[in-house]
Motif scaffolding. Structure first.
Motif, PDB file in Angstrom:
ATOM      1  N   PHE A  11      -6.150   9.749   6.852  1.00 32.77           N
ATOM      2  CA  PHE A  11      -5.879  10.554   8.044  1.00 32.77           C
ATOM      3  C   PHE A  11      -6.924  10.305   9.134  1.00 32.77           C
ATOM      4  N   CYS A  12      -6.451  10.233  10.366  1.00 34.92           N
ATOM      5  CA  CYS A  12      -7.318  10.136  11.540  1.00 34.92           C
ATOM      6  C   CYS A  12      -6.770  11.078  12.612  1.00 34.92           C
ATOM      7  N   LYS A  13      -7.679  11.624  13.410  1.00 40.55           N
ATOM      8  CA  LYS A  13      -7.231  12.469  14.517  1.00 40.55           C
ATOM      9  C   LYS A  13      -6.608  11.620  15.614  1.00 40.55           C
ATOM     10  N   SER A  14      -7.068  10.388  15.730  1.00 41.78           N
ATOM     11  CA  SER A  14      -6.486   9.430  16.681  1.00 41.78           C
ATOM     12  C   SER A  14      -6.789   8.033  16.172  1.00 41.78           C
ATOM     13  N   ARG A  15      -6.043   7.049  16.663  1.00 41.67           N
ATOM     14  CA  ARG A  15      -6.217   5.679  16.199  1.00 41.67           C
ATOM     15  C   ARG A  15      -7.100   4.891  17.166  1.00 41.67           C
ATOM     16  N   CYS A  16      -8.073   4.158  16.597  1.00 42.18           N
ATOM     17  CA  CYS A  16      -8.905   3.275  17.413  1.00 42.18           C
ATOM     18  C   CYS A  16      -8.148   1.978  17.686  1.00 42.18           C
ATOM     19  N   VAL A  17      -8.462   1.326  18.797  1.00 41.02           N
ATOM     20  CA  VAL A  17      -7.668   0.172  19.229  1.00 41.02           C
ATOM     21  C   VAL A  17      -7.796  -1.026  18.294  1.00 41.02           C
ATOM     22  N   TYR A  18      -8.885  -1.102  17.528  1.00 37.93           N
ATOM     23  CA  TYR A  18      -9.152  -2.279  16.710  1.00 37.93           C
ATOM     24  C   TYR A  18      -8.727  -2.103  15.249  1.00 37.93           C
ATOM     25  N   CYS A  19      -8.374  -0.889  14.851  1.00 38.78           N
ATOM     26  CA  CYS A  19      -8.247  -0.572  13.427  1.00 38.78           C
ATOM     27  C   CYS A  19      -6.992  -1.174  12.813  1.00 38.78           C
ATOM     28  N   GLY A  20      -7.192  -1.937  11.728  1.00 39.77           N
ATOM     29  CA  GLY A  20      -6.083  -2.516  10.992  1.00 39.77           C
ATOM     30  C   GLY A  20      -5.898  -1.889   9.624  1.00 39.77           C
ATOM     31  N   PHE A  21      -6.734  -0.882   9.285  1.00 38.89           N
ATOM     32  CA  PHE A  21      -6.610  -0.200   7.999  1.00 38.89           C
ATOM     33  C   PHE A  21      -5.416   0.740   8.019  1.00 38.89           C
ATOM     34  N   TYR A  22      -4.899   1.020   6.822  1.00 35.48           N
ATOM     35  CA  TYR A  22      -3.769   1.943   6.756  1.00 35.48           C
ATOM     36  C   TYR A  22      -4.257   3.358   7.030  1.00 35.48           C
ATOM     37  N   SER A  23      -3.713   3.989   8.052  1.00 35.38           N
ATOM     38  CA  SER A  23      -4.059   5.373   8.368  1.00 35.38           C
ATOM     39  C   SER A  23      -2.912   6.006   9.141  1.00 35.38           C
ATOM     40  N   THR A  24      -2.979   7.340   9.260  1.00 32.21           N
ATOM     41  CA  THR A  24      -1.942   8.087   9.947  1.00 32.21           C
ATOM     42  C   THR A  24      -2.575   9.279  10.657  1.00 32.21           C
ATOM     43  N   THR A  25      -1.910   9.768  11.682  1.00 34.17           N
ATOM     44  CA  THR A  25      -2.395  10.951  12.395  1.00 34.17           C
ATOM     45  C   THR A  25      -1.681  12.226  11.935  1.00 34.17           C
ATOM     46  N   HIS A  26      -0.889  12.138  10.859  1.00 29.67           N
ATOM     47  CA  HIS A  26      -0.119  13.297  10.367  1.00 29.67           C
ATOM     48  C   HIS A  26      -1.006  14.190   9.496  1.00 29.67           C
ATOM     49  N   ALA A  27      -1.955  14.868  10.138  1.00 23.42           N
ATOM     50  CA  ALA A  27      -2.918  15.693   9.408  1.00 23.42           C
ATOM     51  C   ALA A  27      -2.269  16.889   8.720  1.00 23.42           C
ATOM     52  N   GLU A  28      -1.047  17.240   9.108  1.00 22.32           N
ATOM     53  CA  GLU A  28      -0.381  18.386   8.470  1.00 22.32           C
ATOM     54  C   GLU A  28      -0.081  18.101   6.988  1.00 22.32           C
ATOM     55  N   LEU A  29      -0.197  16.824   6.593  1.00 23.03           N
ATOM     56  CA  LEU A  29       0.075  16.451   5.206  1.00 23.03           C
ATOM     57  C   LEU A  29      -1.184  16.397   4.346  1.00 23.03           C
ATOM     58  N   CYS A  30      -2.309  16.771   4.913  1.00 19.66           N
ATOM     59  CA  CYS A  30      -3.588  16.626   4.203  1.00 19.66           C
ATOM     60  C   CYS A  30      -3.595  17.335   2.848  1.00 19.66           C
ATOM     61  N   HIS A  31      -3.173  18.598   2.829  1.00 14.22           N
ATOM     62  CA  HIS A  31      -3.258  19.342   1.575  1.00 14.22           C
ATOM     63  C   HIS A  31      -2.281  18.793   0.540  1.00 14.22           C
ATOM     64  N   ARG A  32      -1.082  18.464   0.969  1.00 10.82           N
ATOM     65  CA  ARG A  32      -0.106  17.893   0.036  1.00 10.82           C
ATOM     66  C   ARG A  32      -0.605  16.546  -0.499  1.00 10.82           C
ATOM     67  N   TYR A  33      -1.233  15.773   0.375  1.00 11.12           N
ATOM     68  CA  TYR A  33      -1.790  14.484  -0.041  1.00 11.12           C
ATOM     69  C   TYR A  33      -2.908  14.704  -1.067  1.00 11.12           C
ATOM     70  N   THR A  34      -3.745  15.702  -0.834  1.00 16.19           N
ATOM     71  CA  THR A  34      -4.824  16.003  -1.774  1.00 16.19           C
ATOM     72  C   THR A  34      -4.260  16.308  -3.153  1.00 16.19           C
ATOM     73  N   LYS A  35      -3.226  17.112  -3.216  1.00 10.12           N
ATOM     74  CA  LYS A  35      -2.616  17.437  -4.505  1.00 10.12           C
ATOM     75  C   LYS A  35      -2.063  16.184  -5.184  1.00 10.12           C
ATOM     76  N   ALA A  36      -1.511  15.275  -4.372  1.00  9.40           N
ATOM     77  CA  ALA A  36      -1.005  14.018  -4.935  1.00  9.40           C
ATOM     78  C   ALA A  36      -2.155  13.178  -5.496  1.00  9.40           C
ATOM     79  N   LEU A  37      -3.269  13.154  -4.791  1.00 15.64           N
ATOM     80  CA  LEU A  37      -4.443  12.425  -5.285  1.00 15.64           C
ATOM     81  C   LEU A  37      -4.877  12.947  -6.652  1.00 15.64           C
ATOM     82  N   LEU A  38      -4.949  14.268  -6.788  1.00 15.83           N
ATOM     83  CA  LEU A  38      -5.362  14.870  -8.047  1.00 15.83           C
ATOM     84  C   LEU A  38      -4.401  14.495  -9.168  1.00 15.83           C
TER      85      LEU A  38
END
Length: 374
Positions: A11-38
């Motif tokens: 998760f990122c609050k915004s995307r930097c112009v150079y970034c090629g790593f996998y990321s998303t600005t959909h921070a509303e999924l943070c908690h659900r993603y955390t549960k998936a990680l566990l």
């Protein structure tokens, strides 16, 4: 053998112009993603018998921007790692952006066991930061660094970037000078890359920006090495510099053929014989784990692939490629393939190690391609 764990927070609050790593600005999924990680951590432990003896040595939270997670979610992840993959945690790193740093957040991380912060500063020039679309200012970066120090984190690494369009050697010297004034334990420095698919690459194709020329790159990289080594930093990997005793233990595992586990969307794992990688789609990752299915693909590593991996990782380090790790066939191939680089002093053979010389650092990609087995 001690091993590392990598946790990808995409998760990122915004995307930097150079970034090629996998990321998303959909921070509303943070908690659900955390549960998936566990859940993934539990799934992996239950289906891979070898992980029952996994002695965790290092943990690294990368991204994305791990510091966008709520402290409650971070705490859940730390508790799960301790429960499922316990060990002697010598180094626990969290990547942070300067604008996420608060005394409360850093103090909480320390209470979870974090003893190393890697902060993405990139530049101490506000114009260059705006160009990258970073959310912090130079003054915020300095303030954030001081907050981390005051919280009692004794190991701080900062990321720097050079080779901006129109940047000159004086600009770069100022960034290095400011970085050294903070006295970080570790500095990672990279030339600005124009990765395909990024906004920066599109700007390049449209003629809106121009890459620096090779002469300027060489001058900037030379200045980086000269300044940091003269101030007591060990140049232990092509892009990494550390004070004595402060090499990145976790990242060094990637360069020295040490197995590691990766959790989260797009995270990679390696056990010496097989490489696994999770799908790089946040929604698909979450749905798969919620259904009890590990969202990973894998490849078994044959002898040629293992040799090539050693070449492209070990040669990045100051120790170089340990020929004693290679079977005779590959040792002979490496020495034969390195003959040209040895003759023109781009590589040296010392204590049964092939390693880049200072001159060879500037053409490392070419040298590695010469040694790769195709």
């Amino acid at each position: 053998m001690n091993k590392g764990i990598y946790v990808h927070i995409p998760f990122c609050k915004s995307r930097c112009v150079y970034c090629g790593f996998y990321s998303t600005t959909h921070a509303e999924l943070c908690h659900r993603y955390t549960k998936a990680l566990l859940h993934e951590m539990e799934l992996r432990s239950s289906v891979e018998a070898s992980l029952s003896h996994y002695n965790t040595d290092t943990v690294y939270f990368g991204g994305g921007t791990p510091s966008v997670l709520d402290l409650s979610d971070m705490e859940l992840i730390f508790h799960k790692i301790s429960a499922v993959y316990p060990g002697n945690m010598r180094e626990v790193t969290v990547e942070m952006n300067p604008d996420d740093v608060t005394p409360q957040y850093v103090s909480a991380l320390k209470s979870f066991g974090v003893n190393r912060i890697s902060m993405g500063v990139q530049s101490f020039d506000d114009n260059r930061l705006r160009f990258l679309r970073r959310r912090h200012s130079a003054s915020q970066a300095i303030k954030a660094y001081n907050i981390i120090r005051q919280a009692g984190i004794g190991n701080i690494s900062i990321d720097l970037m050079f080779g901006f369009p129109k940047e000159n050697i004086g600009d770069w010297q100022n960034d290095i000078k400011t970085a050294l004034s903070l006295d970080p334990n570790h500095i990672s420095a990279y030339c600005l890359m124009y990765e395909e698919g990024t906004p920066l690459h599109k700007m390049l194709e449209a003629g809106k920006v121009k890459q620096i020329d090779e002469e300027t790159y060489v001058a900037m990289y030379t200045e980086l090495i000269d300044q940091l080594t003269s101030h007591g930093y060990e140049h232990y990997e092509i892009s990494n510099f550390a004070k004595h005793g402060y090499r990145s233990i976790h990242n060094s595992s990637y360069w020295h053929d040490v197995p590691y586990l990766g959790f989260g969307a797009s995270a990679h794992s390696y056990n010496g014989k097989r490489r696994l990688w999770n799908i790089d789609n946040l929604q698909e990752y979450i749905m798969s784990v919620e259904q009890g299915v590990l969202p990973a693909e894998y490849e078994d590593i044959d002898a040629d692939t293992h040799y090539n991996d050693l070449v492209t990782t070990a040669l990045r380090t100051c120790e170089g490629l340990d020929l004693s790790m290679l079977h005779n066939e590959y040792r002979e191939y490496a020495l034969k393939s390195a003959s040209y680089s040895l003759s023109n002093n781009n590589i040296e053979l010392c204590d049964n190690h092939l390693r880049l010389t200072r001159k060879g650092l500037f053409v490392s990609d070419l040298i590695m391609s010469d040694l790769i087995k195709v």
